[in-house]
Design an enzyme around this catalytic site. Structure first.
Site, PDB file in Angstrom:
ATOM      1  N   LYS A 104       0.813  -0.103  14.925  1.00  0.00           N
ATOM      2  CA  LYS A 104       2.208  -0.202  15.343  1.00  0.00           C
ATOM      3  C   LYS A 104       2.536  -1.416  16.218  1.00  0.00           C
ATOM      4  O   LYS A 104       3.715  -1.759  16.382  1.00  0.00           O
ATOM      5  CB  LYS A 104       2.612   1.071  16.125  1.00  0.00           C
ATOM      6  CG  LYS A 104       2.743   2.294  15.258  1.00  0.00           C
ATOM      7  CD  LYS A 104       4.073   2.329  14.537  1.00  0.00           C
ATOM      8  CE  LYS A 104       4.081   3.301  13.375  1.00  0.00           C
ATOM      9  NZ  LYS A 104       3.689   2.719  12.089  1.00  0.00           N
TER      10      LYS A 104
ATOM     11  N   HIS B  10       0.844  -1.201   0.000  1.00  0.00           N
ATOM     12  CA  HIS B  10       0.000   0.000   0.000  1.00  0.00           C
ATOM     13  C   HIS B  10       0.875   1.245   0.000  1.00  0.00           C
ATOM     14  O   HIS B  10       1.842   1.327   0.747  1.00  0.00           O
ATOM     15  CB  HIS B  10      -0.928   0.006   1.223  1.00  0.00           C
ATOM     16  CG  HIS B  10      -2.182  -0.781   0.998  1.00  0.00           C
ATOM     17  ND1 HIS B  10      -3.378  -0.479   1.601  1.00  0.00           N
ATOM     18  CD2 HIS B  10      -2.425  -1.862   0.225  1.00  0.00           C
ATOM     19  CE1 HIS B  10      -4.312  -1.344   1.206  1.00  0.00           C
ATOM     20  NE2 HIS B  10      -3.740  -2.200   0.383  1.00  0.00           N
TER      21      HIS B  10
ATOM     22  N   TYR C 179       3.777   6.626   9.944  1.00  0.00           N
ATOM     23  CA  TYR C 179       2.929   5.487   9.565  1.00  0.00           C
ATOM     24  C   TYR C 179       3.746   4.379   8.887  1.00  0.00           C
ATOM     25  O   TYR C 179       3.562   3.195   9.179  1.00  0.00           O
ATOM     26  CB  TYR C 179       1.784   5.947   8.646  1.00  0.00           C
ATOM     27  CG  TYR C 179       0.699   4.914   8.479  1.00  0.00           C
ATOM     28  CD1 TYR C 179      -0.354   4.835   9.374  1.00  0.00           C
ATOM     29  CD2 TYR C 179       0.740   3.992   7.438  1.00  0.00           C
ATOM     30  CE1 TYR C 179      -1.350   3.878   9.241  1.00  0.00           C
ATOM     31  CE2 TYR C 179      -0.250   3.025   7.289  1.00  0.00           C
ATOM     32  CZ  TYR C 179      -1.288   2.980   8.196  1.00  0.00           C
ATOM     33  OH  TYR C 179      -2.262   2.018   8.062  1.00  0.00           O
TER      34      TYR C 179
ATOM     35  N   PRO D 242      -4.598   0.424  18.594  1.00  0.00           N
ATOM     36  CA  PRO D 242      -4.311  -0.089  17.243  1.00  0.00           C
ATOM     37  C   PRO D 242      -4.367   0.959  16.128  1.00  0.00           C
ATOM     38  O   PRO D 242      -3.981   0.659  14.992  1.00  0.00           O
ATOM     39  CB  PRO D 242      -5.392  -1.164  17.032  1.00  0.00           C
ATOM     40  CG  PRO D 242      -6.457  -0.853  18.017  1.00  0.00           C
ATOM     41  CD  PRO D 242      -5.812  -0.175  19.169  1.00  0.00           C
TER      42      PRO D 242
HETATM   43  P1  RFL Z   1       0.814 -11.941  21.590  1.00  0.00           P
HETATM   44  O1  RFL Z   1       0.376 -11.992  20.180  1.00  0.00           O
HETATM   45  O2  RFL Z   1      -0.162 -11.520  22.611  1.00  0.00           O
HETATM   46  O3  RFL Z   1       1.403 -13.378  21.958  1.00  0.00           O
HETATM   47  C1  RFL Z   1       1.750 -13.734  23.293  1.00  0.00           C
HETATM   48  C2  RFL Z   1       1.623 -15.233  23.432  1.00  0.00           C
HETATM   49  O4  RFL Z   1       2.023 -15.625  24.740  1.00  0.00           O
HETATM   50  C3  RFL Z   1       1.109 -16.604  25.224  1.00  0.00           C
HETATM   51  N1  RFL Z   1       1.141 -16.580  26.711  1.00  0.00           N
HETATM   52  C4  RFL Z   1       1.709 -17.544  27.462  1.00  0.00           C
HETATM   53  N2  RFL Z   1       2.355 -18.679  27.123  1.00  0.00           N
HETATM   54  C5  RFL Z   1       2.819 -19.460  28.132  1.00  0.00           C
HETATM   55  N3  RFL Z   1       2.640 -19.158  29.457  1.00  0.00           N
HETATM   56  C6  RFL Z   1       1.996 -18.035  29.838  1.00  0.00           C
HETATM   57  N4  RFL Z   1       1.828 -17.728  31.123  1.00  0.00           N
HETATM   58  C7  RFL Z   1       1.505 -17.162  28.811  1.00  0.00           C
HETATM   59  N5  RFL Z   1       0.832 -15.995  28.811  1.00  0.00           N
HETATM   60  C8  RFL Z   1       0.621 -15.656  27.538  1.00  0.00           C
HETATM   61  C9  RFL Z   1      -0.223 -16.170  24.656  1.00  0.00           C
HETATM   62  O5  RFL Z   1      -1.149 -17.252  24.609  1.00  0.00           O
HETATM   63  C10 RFL Z   1       0.189 -15.704  23.267  1.00  0.00           C
HETATM   64  O6  RFL Z   1       0.127 -16.745  22.312  1.00  0.00           O
HETATM   65  O7  RFL Z   1       2.092 -10.967  21.744  1.00  0.00           O
HETATM   66  P2  RFL Z   1       3.295 -10.705  20.733  1.00  0.00           P
HETATM   67  O8  RFL Z   1       3.845 -11.980  20.203  1.00  0.00           O
HETATM   68  O9  RFL Z   1       4.199  -9.751  21.427  1.00  0.00           O
HETATM   69  O10 RFL Z   1       2.625  -9.983  19.463  1.00  0.00           O
HETATM   70  C11 RFL Z   1       2.067  -8.697  19.569  1.00  0.00           C
HETATM   71  C12 RFL Z   1       0.925  -8.507  18.569  1.00  0.00           C
HETATM   72  O11 RFL Z   1       0.042  -9.597  18.687  1.00  0.00           O
HETATM   73  C13 RFL Z   1       0.173  -7.193  18.783  1.00  0.00           C
HETATM   74  O12 RFL Z   1       1.063  -6.145  19.074  1.00  0.00           O
HETATM   75  C14 RFL Z   1      -0.648  -6.758  17.554  1.00  0.00           C
HETATM   76  O13 RFL Z   1      -1.663  -7.690  17.280  1.00  0.00           O
HETATM   77  C15 RFL Z   1      -1.268  -5.376  17.755  1.00  0.00           C
HETATM   78  N6  RFL Z   1      -2.150  -4.962  16.643  1.00  0.00           N
HETATM   79  C16 RFL Z   1      -1.633  -4.417  15.474  1.00  0.00           C
HETATM   80  N7  RFL Z   1      -0.311  -4.305  15.316  1.00  0.00           N
HETATM   81  C17 RFL Z   1       0.205  -3.845  14.126  1.00  0.00           C
HETATM   82  O14 RFL Z   1       1.435  -3.731  14.016  1.00  0.00           O
HETATM   83  N8  RFL Z   1      -0.587  -3.502  13.053  1.00  0.00           N
HETATM   84  C18 RFL Z   1      -1.931  -3.592  13.136  1.00  0.00           C
HETATM   85  O15 RFL Z   1      -2.598  -3.338  12.136  1.00  0.00           O
HETATM   86  C19 RFL Z   1      -2.504  -4.035  14.385  1.00  0.00           C
HETATM   87  N9  RFL Z   1      -3.825  -4.146  14.517  1.00  0.00           N
HETATM   88  C20 RFL Z   1      -3.529  -5.071  16.766  1.00  0.00           C
HETATM   89  C21 RFL Z   1      -4.354  -4.655  15.672  1.00  0.00           C
HETATM   90  C22 RFL Z   1      -4.122  -5.588  17.907  1.00  0.00           C
HETATM   91  C23 RFL Z   1      -5.488  -5.668  17.999  1.00  0.00           C
HETATM   92  N10 RFL Z   1      -6.010  -6.236  19.186  1.00  0.00           N
HETATM   93  C24 RFL Z   1      -7.087  -7.113  19.242  1.00  0.00           C
HETATM   94  C25 RFL Z   1      -5.268  -6.103  20.432  1.00  0.00           C
HETATM   95  C26 RFL Z   1      -5.713  -4.722  15.747  1.00  0.00           C
HETATM   96  C27 RFL Z   1      -6.300  -5.205  16.911  1.00  0.00           C
HETATM   97  C28 RFL Z   1      -7.799  -5.219  16.954  1.00  0.00           C
HETATM   98  C1  PHB Z   2      -6.228  -4.208  10.505  1.00  0.00           C
HETATM   99  O1  PHB Z   2      -6.555  -5.034  11.362  1.00  0.00           O
HETATM  100  O2  PHB Z   2      -6.319  -4.456   9.293  1.00  0.00           O
HETATM  101  C2  PHB Z   2      -5.745  -2.869  10.932  1.00  0.00           C
HETATM  102  C3  PHB Z   2      -5.805  -2.511  12.267  1.00  0.00           C
HETATM  103  C4  PHB Z   2      -5.362  -1.258  12.651  1.00  0.00           C
HETATM  104  C5  PHB Z   2      -4.876  -0.370  11.702  1.00  0.00           C
HETATM  105  C6  PHB Z   2      -4.805  -0.736  10.366  1.00  0.00           C
HETATM  106  C7  PHB Z   2      -5.244  -1.985   9.986  1.00  0.00           C
HETATM  107  O3  PHB Z   2      -4.476   0.888  12.052  1.00  0.00           O
END
Ligand code: RFL
Ligand code: PHB
Length: 390
Positions: free
Chosen positions: A297, A72, A385, A293
Site C-alpha cells: 500500500k 494481475h 488489496y 509492505p
Molecule cells: P521516498 O520514496 O522515500 O522519497 C523521498 C525522497 O526525499 C528525499 N529526501 C530529501 N530531499 C531533500 N532534502 C531532504 N532533507 C530530504 N530527505 C529525504 C529522499 O532522498 C527521497 O528521494 O518517499 P515517497 O516519494 O513518498 O514514496 C513512497 C514509496 O517509496 C514507499 O511508500 C513504497 O516504496 C513502499 N513500498 C511499497 N508500496 C507499494 O505501494 N507497493 C509495494 O509493493 C511496496 N513494496 C515498499 C515495498 C517499501 C519497501 N521498503 C524498502 C520500505 C517494499 C519494500 C521492501
Molecule cells: C514487491 O516488491 O514486489 C512487493 C512488495 C510487497 C508486496 C507485494 C509486492 O506486498
C-alpha cells in the site's frame, strides 16, 4: 529564485506531484538530497492499484507501464502447506492490480521531467524550510558550496520518512502514531523467471515469505528475518535455501535460483503523523505515513495523497478557493487509516510473532481458514488489496 510550489524530495510522490502541477500550468522546483542514480537504485514497491495507474495516465507517463506492466487478477495464500488462490478480479467485480516496479515508474517520471525541461536540483544539501506559517514560505539549500533560497507559495514535503519537512514542525503541532514490528524483510532481486505467474504470500512455521516479480525474467523475493540479522550474513545460497523451506513442494521444485542483483533488509513499521498540513506546508507520501509492505500500500497511498494535494493546489490558483487545501489533511487521512488497518491486519495474519507463542499460531490458522472458506471474508481482503475507492 521564485516558484509557486517548492517540492522537497524526488521520490515517486515529489516527481508525480511535479508532473501533475506542470500539466496544470503551475510552476514547481524539486529539491532532492541524493543523486538521480541513487534514487533509481532503491528497489522498493512492485504493485500498483488502479487509482495509481489512472493517476500516472493523467500525468501522461503511463505508456511504458501499459506496455511492460503485468496485470494481475489474483494471488496465492500459502499456509498449512497448501496454496489457496484469492480471485481478486472475481471478488471485486472486475478490478485488478498491475506489477510495475517503483524504479520503472520513477524512471518514467524523471524522463518526463527532463523532456519538459523542468527544474530538479539533485544533491541539494542541508535543505531547510522557513515561514510556512505565513503566506510567504521559503526554502534554503546548499549546492556547489553556495547557499540558495527559493521563495514560494507552498512547500510540498515529499521527502520520505526521514525528511526535513515533518521534522521542522513544532513538536506540539503534530501527533505521531507508531508501531514497530519485531522483525524485518530481507529482499532479493534476481534475473530469474518468477516461481509462479501470480504472487505467493506464505505463512510458514519458519516465518513469512513472499514471491513477487518485476517481469517474466526478473523475480523479487522476501523473507521475514529477525531485526538482529544483517544483510552481510545472508549469502545468496542461504537465502534460496531458506525460501525453499518456506514454500510448498510444487513451488520448491519450480524455483529457479541465481545470483542476486540486490539484497537488503527493511524494518517493518506502521506510522501516521497528523495533521498533514501546517499553514502553507503539506506532507505527502512516506513523509506523513508508513505501512508495513505486506499489503503493498505504501506507494499507492503516496499516489492518492498527491492526487488530493494537486487537486487542492489547482483549485487554489484556478478558482481562488482554499476549500481544497483546508480539507487536504482530513481527506488523505481517512484513506490512509484504512490502508494502515489493512496493512497491519495482513502483517499480523502472515508473520511469526516471537512473543505470541502457540496460541498466536492457532488463532492465525483459524483466521486463514475462515478467510479462504468464506466468500465474505475473501471479498473484504480482495477489495482492500485492489485498493479502496478515492
Ligand atoms: P521516498 O520514496 O522515500 O522519497 C523521498 C525522497 O526525499 C528525499 N529526501 C530529501 N530531499 C531533500 N532534502 C531532504 N532533507 C530530504 N530527505 C529525504 C529522499 O532522498 C527521497 O528521494 O518517499 P515517497 O516519494 O513518498 O514514496 C513512497 C514509496 O517509496 C514507499 O511508500 C513504497 O516504496 C513502499 N513500498 C511499497 N508500496 C507499494 O505501494 N507497493 C509495494 O509493493 C511496496 N513494496 C515498499 C515495498 C517499501 C519497501 N521498503 C524498502 C520500505 C517494499 C519494500 C521492501
Ligand atoms: C514487491 O516488491 O514486489 C512487493 C512488495 C510487497 C508486496 C507485494 C509486492 O506486498
Amino acid at each position: 529564485m521564485r516558484t509557486q510550489v517548492a517540492i522537497i524530495g524526488a521520490g515517486p510522490s515529489g516527481l508525480l506531484l511535479g508532473q501533475l502541477l506542470h500539466k496544470a500550468g503551475i510552476d514547481a522546483i524539486i529539491l532532492e538530497r541524493q543523486t538521480g542514480e541513487y534514487v533509481l537504485g532503491r528497489i522498493r514497491a512492485g504493485i500498483l492499484e488502479q487509482v495509481t495507474i489512472d493517476l500516472l495516465d493523467e500525468a501522461g507517463v503511463g505508456t511504458r507501464m501499459h506496455k511492460e506492466g503485468i496485470p494481475h487478477h489474483g494471488f496465492d495464500m500459502l499456509f498449512g502447506g497448501e496454496r489457496h488462490r484469492i480471485d481478486m478480479t472475481g471478488l471485486t467485480g472486475g478490478k485488478q492490480v498491475m506489477v510495475y516496479g517503483q524504479t520503472e515508474l520513477t524512471r518514467d517520471l524523471m524522463d518526463a521531467r527532463k523532456t519538459a525541461n523542468l527544474p530538479t536540483v539533485y544533491e541539494a544539501g542541508n535543505v531547510t524550510v522557513h515561514d510556512f506559517d505565513t503566506l510567504k514560505p521559503r526554502v534554503r539549500y546548499e549546492k556547489d558550496g553556495k547557499t540558495h533560497e527559493i521563495e514560494c507559495d507552498f512547500i510540498a514535503g515529499c521527502d520520505g520518512f526521514h525528511g526535513v519537512c515533518r521534522a521542522s514542525v513544532p513538536r506540539g503541532a503534530v501527533t505521531e502514531y507508531e508501531k514497530v514490528y519485531p522483525f524485518g524483510w530481507l529482499g532479493l532481486l534476481s534475473d530469474t523467471p518468477p516461481v509462479h505467474e501470480e504472487l505467493i504470500y506464505a505463512n510458514s512455521t519458519r516465518g513469512f515469505s513472499l514471491c513477487s516479480m518485476r517481469s517474466q525474467t526478473r523475480s523479487r523475493y522476501y523473507l521475514q528475518v529477525p531485526l538482529s540479522d544483517r544483510v552481510e550474513d545472508w549469502s545468496d545460497e542461504a537465502f534460496w535455501q531458506e525460501l525453499r523451506l518456506r514454500l510448498d513442494p510444487p513451488a520448491r521444485e519450480k524455483l529457479v535460483t541465481g545470483p542476486s542483483l540486490e539484497k537488503s533488509i527493511a524494518p517493518l513499521r506502521s506510522f501516521v503523523a497528523e495533521p498533514m498540513r501546517f499553514g502553507r506546508m503539506f506532507l505527502a507520501g512516506d513523509a506523513a505515513h508508513i505501512v508495513p509492505p505486506t499489503g503493498a500500500k505504501g506507494l499507492n497511498l503516496a499516489a492518492s495523497d498527491v492526487k488530493y494535494l494537486c487537486g487542492s493546489i489547482i483549485e487554489f490558483y484556478k478558482e481562488r478557493s482554499e476549500a481544497g487545501i483546508n480539507h487536504y489533511s482530513d481527506r488523505c487521512l481517512r484513506r490512509i487509516w484504512k490502508g494502515e488497518r489493512f496493512s497491519w491486519w495482513f502483517t499480523n495474519l502472515m508473520h511469526r510473532f516471537p512473543n505470541d507463542g502457540a496460541i498466536g499460531q492457532k488463532l492465525q490458522e483459524a483466521e486463514l481458514e475462515y478467510l479462504i472458506g468464506s466468500k465474505a471474508a475473501s471479498t473484504v481482503m480482495a477489495e482492500n488489496y485492489v485498493g479502496l475507492p478515492l
